[in-house]
Design an enzyme around this catalytic site. Structure first.
Site, PDB file in Angstrom:
ATOM      1  N   ARG A 237       0.876  -1.171   0.000  1.00 14.67           N
ATOM      2  CA  ARG A 237       0.000   0.000   0.000  1.00 14.67           C
ATOM      3  C   ARG A 237       0.912   1.218   0.000  1.00 14.67           C
ATOM      4  O   ARG A 237       1.971   1.202   0.640  1.00 14.67           O
ATOM      5  CB  ARG A 237      -0.897   0.030   1.242  1.00 14.67           C
ATOM      6  CG  ARG A 237      -2.072  -0.928   1.217  1.00 14.67           C
ATOM      7  CD  ARG A 237      -3.142  -0.517   0.198  1.00 14.67           C
ATOM      8  NE  ARG A 237      -4.318  -1.383   0.208  1.00 14.67           N
ATOM      9  CZ  ARG A 237      -4.473  -2.468  -0.557  1.00 14.67           C
ATOM     10  NH1 ARG A 237      -3.513  -2.831  -1.400  1.00 14.67           N
ATOM     11  NH2 ARG A 237      -5.589  -3.172  -0.495  1.00 14.67           N
ATOM     12  N   GLU A 266      -3.171   8.094  -3.883  1.00 14.96           N
ATOM     13  CA  GLU A 266      -3.598   7.247  -4.991  1.00 14.96           C
ATOM     14  C   GLU A 266      -4.981   7.684  -5.436  1.00 14.96           C
ATOM     15  O   GLU A 266      -5.855   7.800  -4.559  1.00 14.96           O
ATOM     16  CB  GLU A 266      -3.628   5.797  -4.504  1.00 14.96           C
ATOM     17  CG  GLU A 266      -3.292   4.813  -5.588  1.00 14.96           C
ATOM     18  CD  GLU A 266      -3.090   3.404  -5.024  1.00 14.96           C
ATOM     19  OE1 GLU A 266      -4.055   2.635  -5.103  1.00 14.96           O
ATOM     20  OE2 GLU A 266      -2.002   3.095  -4.535  1.00 14.96           O
ATOM     21  N   HIS A 285      -1.703   0.571  -9.674  1.00 12.14           N
ATOM     22  CA  HIS A 285      -2.322  -0.409  -8.770  1.00 12.14           C
ATOM     23  C   HIS A 285      -2.975  -1.557  -9.559  1.00 12.14           C
ATOM     24  O   HIS A 285      -4.186  -1.783  -9.465  1.00 12.14           O
ATOM     25  CB  HIS A 285      -3.347   0.272  -7.849  1.00 12.14           C
ATOM     26  CG  HIS A 285      -3.594  -0.483  -6.570  1.00 12.14           C
ATOM     27  ND1 HIS A 285      -3.894   0.122  -5.378  1.00 12.14           N
ATOM     28  CD2 HIS A 285      -3.582  -1.820  -6.288  1.00 12.14           C
ATOM     29  CE1 HIS A 285      -4.055  -0.781  -4.434  1.00 12.14           C
ATOM     30  NE2 HIS A 285      -3.879  -1.980  -4.961  1.00 12.14           N
TER      31      HIS A 285
HETATM   32  C1  GLV Z   1      -5.179  -5.023  -3.821  1.00 10.88           C
HETATM   33  O1  GLV Z   1      -4.415  -4.152  -3.578  1.00 10.88           O
HETATM   34  C2  GLV Z   1      -5.761  -5.872  -2.829  1.00 10.88           C
HETATM   35  O2  GLV Z   1      -5.604  -5.612  -1.626  1.00 10.88           O
HETATM   36  O3  GLV Z   1      -6.423  -6.846  -3.219  1.00 10.88           O
END
Ligand code: GLV
Length: 320
Positions: A237, A266, A285
């Site tokens: 993250r 983000e 992402h």
């Molecule tokens: C993506 O970042 C997830 O947590 O599935």
């Protein structure tokens, strides 16, 4: 009467068809992060809440949903949800571990290879007509073979990355809350303290959940401990890394480069300085973004949701 479920944003019809048959589905708008205010008229009646990782679920929201039986998050990470508040109210929180492990590990290696070999810049040079006669000292990169792969967070994804790193001939170090004896036996992985991981990794990959302990762990001090030739890969993250510290580290050569599939904030705004740094590669992402995996995530999230509505144990529950 079928139970009312709020899905925070639209999803492909064939992914959610099994849900649509069993519940009254109210779908929120596209293009806004969070549980949109336009859904408020349905809060009082909602028994299920189907969220994305861009949606914040906190106590104030839960207080408006007195009939809520289950929250199902379309992600493995649940840092967008106040788990304690859900537990206090007896609401199970579902998430989607397992099905996305291999896809995320694949992208980790893709990014690692891309920054190590400078693939985006070399491809851009070729496209832009800068491919002159072959010469031995151009577009040189780093090798994975014989280098040290450091993994922070040795859960399912960390271990899948370790298996790939081992296959590439890398030495594997890891820092994690739990020891992973299987990875130590099968891959020769060694569990080391965080400071050792920072000092010895040629490639440091982040796979930890975002928690109070991991927020900002990759800060100025941590980046200064890394080798100048090392690369950082963040698949966890964004807030695990302090963005300003990383910008300085990349500008001043404390480390060789970084690849970020997650950022803080983000989405990263188009004018952000990180995009202009030649030693930084950013993807939006997309760790789990394969056709197969995203569909499976939807299946698991729906199974969690339906189990919660029936008052049965979820397939994967993130809170106690
Ligand atoms: C993506 O970042 C997830 O947590 O599935």
């Amino acid at each position: 009467m079928k139970p009312l479920v709020i899905l925070t944003h639209p999803m492909p019809g064939d992914w959610i068809a099994p849900l649509q048959e069993r519940v009254r589905l109210v779908v929120g708008p596209e293009g806004v992060a969070g549980v949109d205010a336009s859904l408020q008229p349905y809060f009082a009646e909602a028994e299920g809440l189907f969220t994305w990782l861009i949606d914040r679920v906190d106590d104030a929201l839960l207080a408006q949903m007195p009939r809520l039986k289950v929250v199902s998050n379309l992600a493995v990470g649940v840092d967008n949800i106040d788990l304690e508040a859900c537990s206090r109210r007896g609401i199970p929180v579902g998430h989607t571990p397992g099905v996305l492990t291999e896809a995320v590990a694949d992208l980790t290696l893709a990014l690692l290879l891309s920054i190590a070999r400078g693939i985006p810049a070399a491809a851009e040079d070729a496209r832009a007509g800068r491919w002159g006669l072959w010469r031995p000292d151009q577009w040189l990169g780093a090798e994975l073979h014989g280098s040290t792969l450091g993994i922070f967070g040795m859960g399912k994804i960390g271990q899948a990355v370790a298996r790939r790193g081992h296959a590439f001939g890398m030495r594997i170090l890891y820092t994690s809350r739990s020891a992973r004896p299987e990875a130590e036996t099968a891959l020769g992985a060694r569990r080391v303290p965080w400071e050792v991981l920072l000092a010895e990794s040629d490639f440091l990959c982040l796979h930890t959940p975002l928690t109070a302990e991991t927020r900002g762990v990759v800060n100025t001090d941590a980046l200064r401990r890394m080798k100048p030739a090392a690369y950082l890969v963040n698949m966890a993250r964004g807030p695990v890394v302090e963005t300003d510290a990383l910008v300085q580290a990349l500008q001043e050569g404390w480390i060789a480069g970084a690849a970020l599939d997650v950022t803080d904030p983000e989405p990263l705004p188009p004018d952000h300085i990180l995009y202009r740094l030649p030693n930084c590669l950013i993807t939006p992402h997309i760790g789990s973004a394969t056709h197969t995996t995203r569909r499976r995530m939807a299946e698991v999230a729906i199974a969690n949701l339906l189990a919660g509505l029936r008052g049965e144990p979820l397939l994967h529950q993130a809170n106690a």
